[in-house]
Design an enzyme around this catalytic site. Structure first.
Site, PDB file in Angstrom:
ATOM      1  N   SER A  11     -12.153  -4.818   5.435  1.00 40.27           N
ATOM      2  CA  SER A  11     -12.533  -4.387   6.782  1.00 40.27           C
ATOM      3  C   SER A  11     -14.008  -4.062   6.926  1.00 40.27           C
ATOM      4  O   SER A  11     -14.465  -3.837   8.040  1.00 40.27           O
ATOM      5  CB  SER A  11     -11.680  -3.187   7.206  1.00 40.27           C
ATOM      6  OG  SER A  11     -10.381  -3.623   7.538  1.00 40.27           O
ATOM      7  N   TYR A 106      -6.988  -0.294  19.079  1.00 44.04           N
ATOM      8  CA  TYR A 106      -7.668  -0.987  17.990  1.00 44.04           C
ATOM      9  C   TYR A 106      -7.127  -2.406  17.891  1.00 44.04           C
ATOM     10  O   TYR A 106      -5.916  -2.602  17.780  1.00 44.04           O
ATOM     11  CB  TYR A 106      -7.449  -0.241  16.668  1.00 44.04           C
ATOM     12  CG  TYR A 106      -8.270  -0.795  15.547  1.00 44.04           C
ATOM     13  CD1 TYR A 106      -9.544  -0.299  15.315  1.00 44.04           C
ATOM     14  CD2 TYR A 106      -7.799  -1.822  14.757  1.00 44.04           C
ATOM     15  CE1 TYR A 106     -10.323  -0.814  14.287  1.00 44.04           C
ATOM     16  CE2 TYR A 106      -8.567  -2.341  13.731  1.00 44.04           C
ATOM     17  CZ  TYR A 106      -9.825  -1.827  13.502  1.00 44.04           C
ATOM     18  OH  TYR A 106     -10.592  -2.346  12.502  1.00 44.04           O
ATOM     19  N   SER A 107      -8.016  -3.384  17.943  1.00 37.92           N
ATOM     20  CA  SER A 107      -7.595  -4.776  17.925  1.00 37.92           C
ATOM     21  C   SER A 107      -8.566  -5.620  17.107  1.00 37.92           C
ATOM     22  O   SER A 107      -9.740  -5.745  17.461  1.00 37.92           O
ATOM     23  CB  SER A 107      -7.503  -5.327  19.353  1.00 37.92           C
ATOM     24  OG  SER A 107      -7.145  -6.688  19.338  1.00 37.92           O
ATOM     25  N   ASN A 108      -8.068  -6.177  16.026  1.00 36.50           N
ATOM     26  CA  ASN A 108      -8.879  -7.075  15.204  1.00 36.50           C
ATOM     27  C   ASN A 108      -9.315  -8.310  15.977  1.00 36.50           C
ATOM     28  O   ASN A 108     -10.298  -8.960  15.614  1.00 36.50           O
ATOM     29  CB  ASN A 108      -8.102  -7.474  13.946  1.00 36.50           C
ATOM     30  CG  ASN A 108      -7.916  -6.305  13.011  1.00 36.50           C
ATOM     31  OD1 ASN A 108      -8.887  -5.740  12.516  1.00 36.50           O
ATOM     32  ND2 ASN A 108      -6.685  -5.911  12.768  1.00 36.50           N
TER      33      ASN A 108
END
Length: 142
Positions: A11, A106-108
Protein backbone atom coordinates in the site's frame (compact mmCIF):
# COMPACT_ATOMS: atom_id res chain seq x y z
CA UNK A 1 18.49 2.79 1.70
CA UNK A 2 19.37 4.07 -1.73
CA UNK A 3 17.22 5.02 -4.70
CA UNK A 4 18.32 1.75 -6.35
CA UNK A 5 17.08 -0.53 -3.55
CA UNK A 6 14.16 -2.85 -4.28
CA UNK A 7 11.47 -3.27 -1.65
CA UNK A 8 7.97 -4.72 -1.48
CA UNK A 9 5.74 -1.71 -1.59
CA UNK A 10 2.20 -2.94 -0.98
CA UNK A 11 0.00 0.00 0.00
CA UNK A 12 2.98 2.36 0.08
CA UNK A 13 2.32 2.68 -3.66
CA UNK A 14 -0.73 4.78 -2.78
CA UNK A 15 1.45 7.32 -0.99
CA UNK A 16 3.80 7.53 -3.96
CA UNK A 17 0.89 7.85 -6.40
CA UNK A 18 -0.68 10.71 -4.45
CA UNK A 19 2.72 12.40 -4.15
CA UNK A 20 3.12 12.20 -7.94
CA UNK A 21 -0.35 13.73 -8.40
CA UNK A 22 0.45 16.58 -6.02
CA UNK A 23 3.75 17.15 -7.83
CA UNK A 24 1.84 17.41 -11.13
CA UNK A 25 -0.49 19.93 -9.49
CA UNK A 26 2.50 21.95 -8.24
CA UNK A 27 3.98 21.90 -11.76
CA UNK A 28 0.68 23.20 -13.19
CA UNK A 29 0.04 20.07 -15.27
CA UNK A 30 -3.09 19.16 -13.33
CA UNK A 31 -5.57 20.89 -11.04
CA UNK A 32 -7.23 19.46 -7.95
CA UNK A 33 -10.47 20.90 -9.34
CA UNK A 34 -10.15 19.06 -12.67
CA UNK A 35 -13.07 16.75 -13.31
CA UNK A 36 -11.89 13.16 -13.70
CA UNK A 37 -13.62 13.07 -17.10
CA UNK A 38 -11.02 15.55 -18.40
CA UNK A 39 -8.43 12.79 -18.11
CA UNK A 40 -10.58 9.63 -18.10
CA UNK A 41 -13.88 10.10 -19.96
CA UNK A 42 -14.88 6.46 -19.25
CA UNK A 43 -15.37 6.98 -15.49
CA UNK A 44 -19.05 6.81 -14.53
CA UNK A 45 -20.03 10.25 -13.20
CA UNK A 46 -16.49 11.46 -13.93
CA UNK A 47 -17.76 14.90 -14.96
CA UNK A 48 -18.84 15.45 -11.33
CA UNK A 49 -15.84 13.80 -9.60
CA UNK A 50 -12.73 15.93 -9.07
CA UNK A 51 -9.11 14.90 -8.72
CA UNK A 52 -9.27 16.18 -5.14
CA UNK A 53 -12.20 13.85 -4.39
CA UNK A 54 -10.15 10.90 -5.63
CA UNK A 55 -7.29 11.95 -3.34
CA UNK A 56 -9.53 12.38 -0.30
CA UNK A 57 -11.63 9.23 -0.86
CA UNK A 58 -14.78 11.25 -1.45
CA UNK A 59 -15.49 10.19 -5.05
CA UNK A 60 -18.10 7.61 -4.11
CA UNK A 61 -16.63 5.14 -6.60
CA UNK A 62 -17.00 1.49 -5.66
CA UNK A 63 -13.88 -0.14 -4.22
CA UNK A 64 -12.85 -3.00 -6.51
CA UNK A 65 -11.26 -4.83 -3.55
CA UNK A 66 -14.76 -5.29 -2.12
CA UNK A 67 -16.01 -7.26 -5.12
CA UNK A 68 -16.76 -10.95 -4.90
CA UNK A 69 -15.26 -11.31 -8.37
CA UNK A 70 -11.82 -10.09 -7.29
CA UNK A 71 -11.78 -11.96 -4.01
CA UNK A 72 -12.84 -15.23 -5.64
CA UNK A 73 -10.25 -14.83 -8.39
CA UNK A 74 -7.53 -14.07 -5.83
CA UNK A 75 -8.39 -17.30 -3.99
CA UNK A 76 -8.25 -19.29 -7.23
CA UNK A 77 -5.24 -17.55 -8.82
CA UNK A 78 -3.21 -15.83 -6.07
CA UNK A 79 -0.30 -15.11 -8.45
CA UNK A 80 -2.45 -13.43 -11.11
CA UNK A 81 -1.31 -9.98 -12.15
CA UNK A 82 -4.20 -7.56 -12.59
CA UNK A 83 -4.09 -4.73 -15.09
CA UNK A 84 -5.49 -1.38 -13.89
CA UNK A 85 -8.22 -1.47 -16.55
CA UNK A 86 -9.40 -4.86 -15.24
CA UNK A 87 -9.66 -3.47 -11.72
CA UNK A 88 -11.60 -0.44 -12.93
CA UNK A 89 -14.00 -2.70 -14.84
CA UNK A 90 -14.72 -4.57 -11.60
CA UNK A 91 -15.41 -1.30 -9.79
CA UNK A 92 -17.47 0.30 -12.54
CA UNK A 93 -19.77 -2.74 -12.68
CA UNK A 94 -21.10 -1.65 -9.28
CA UNK A 95 -23.02 1.50 -8.37
CA UNK A 96 -21.22 4.22 -6.44
CA UNK A 97 -21.61 4.37 -2.68
CA UNK A 98 -22.81 8.00 -2.83
CA UNK A 99 -22.59 11.07 -5.02
CA UNK A 100 -19.21 12.80 -5.39
CA UNK A 101 -18.32 14.76 -2.26
CA UNK A 102 -21.34 13.46 -0.32
CA UNK A 103 -19.42 11.10 1.96
CA UNK A 104 -16.21 9.22 2.62
CA UNK A 105 -15.39 5.63 1.68
CA UNK A 106 -11.88 4.25 1.31
CA UNK A 107 -11.60 3.00 -2.26
CA UNK A 108 -8.54 1.60 -4.00
CA UNK A 109 -10.32 2.47 -7.24
CA UNK A 110 -9.45 6.12 -6.57
CA UNK A 111 -5.73 5.41 -6.42
CA UNK A 112 -5.77 3.29 -9.57
CA UNK A 113 -7.45 6.18 -11.39
CA UNK A 114 -4.91 8.67 -10.04
CA UNK A 115 -2.08 6.48 -11.31
CA UNK A 116 -3.66 6.27 -14.76
CA UNK A 117 -4.19 10.03 -14.82
CA UNK A 118 -0.52 10.60 -13.96
CA UNK A 119 0.48 8.12 -16.65
CA UNK A 120 -1.63 9.92 -19.25
CA UNK A 121 -0.23 13.33 -18.35
CA UNK A 122 3.42 12.26 -18.18
CA UNK A 123 3.33 9.59 -20.89
CA UNK A 124 5.03 7.00 -18.70
CA UNK A 125 3.99 4.56 -15.96
CA UNK A 126 3.46 5.94 -12.44
CA UNK A 127 6.37 3.87 -11.10
CA UNK A 128 8.88 5.59 -13.36
CA UNK A 129 7.35 8.98 -12.52
CA UNK A 130 7.77 8.21 -8.81
CA UNK A 131 11.36 7.04 -9.32
CA UNK A 132 12.17 10.29 -11.10
CA UNK A 133 10.53 12.27 -8.30
CA UNK A 134 12.46 10.33 -5.66
CA UNK A 135 15.64 10.99 -7.63
CA UNK A 136 14.91 14.74 -7.49
CA UNK A 137 14.42 14.80 -3.73
CA UNK A 138 16.80 12.04 -2.61
CA UNK A 139 20.29 13.26 -2.02
CA UNK A 140 22.68 10.60 -0.68
CA UNK A 141 24.92 11.63 2.19
CA UNK A 142 28.41 12.59 1.03
Amino acid sequence: MSADDHIRVGSVTKTWTTTVILQLVQEGKLSLDDPVSKHRPDVPGGDRITVEQLLTMRSGLFNYTETLELNSAMDQEPQRVWEPEQLLALAFAHPPYFGPGEGFHYSNTNTVLLGLIAEKIEGKPPGSIARALIGKIYRPAA
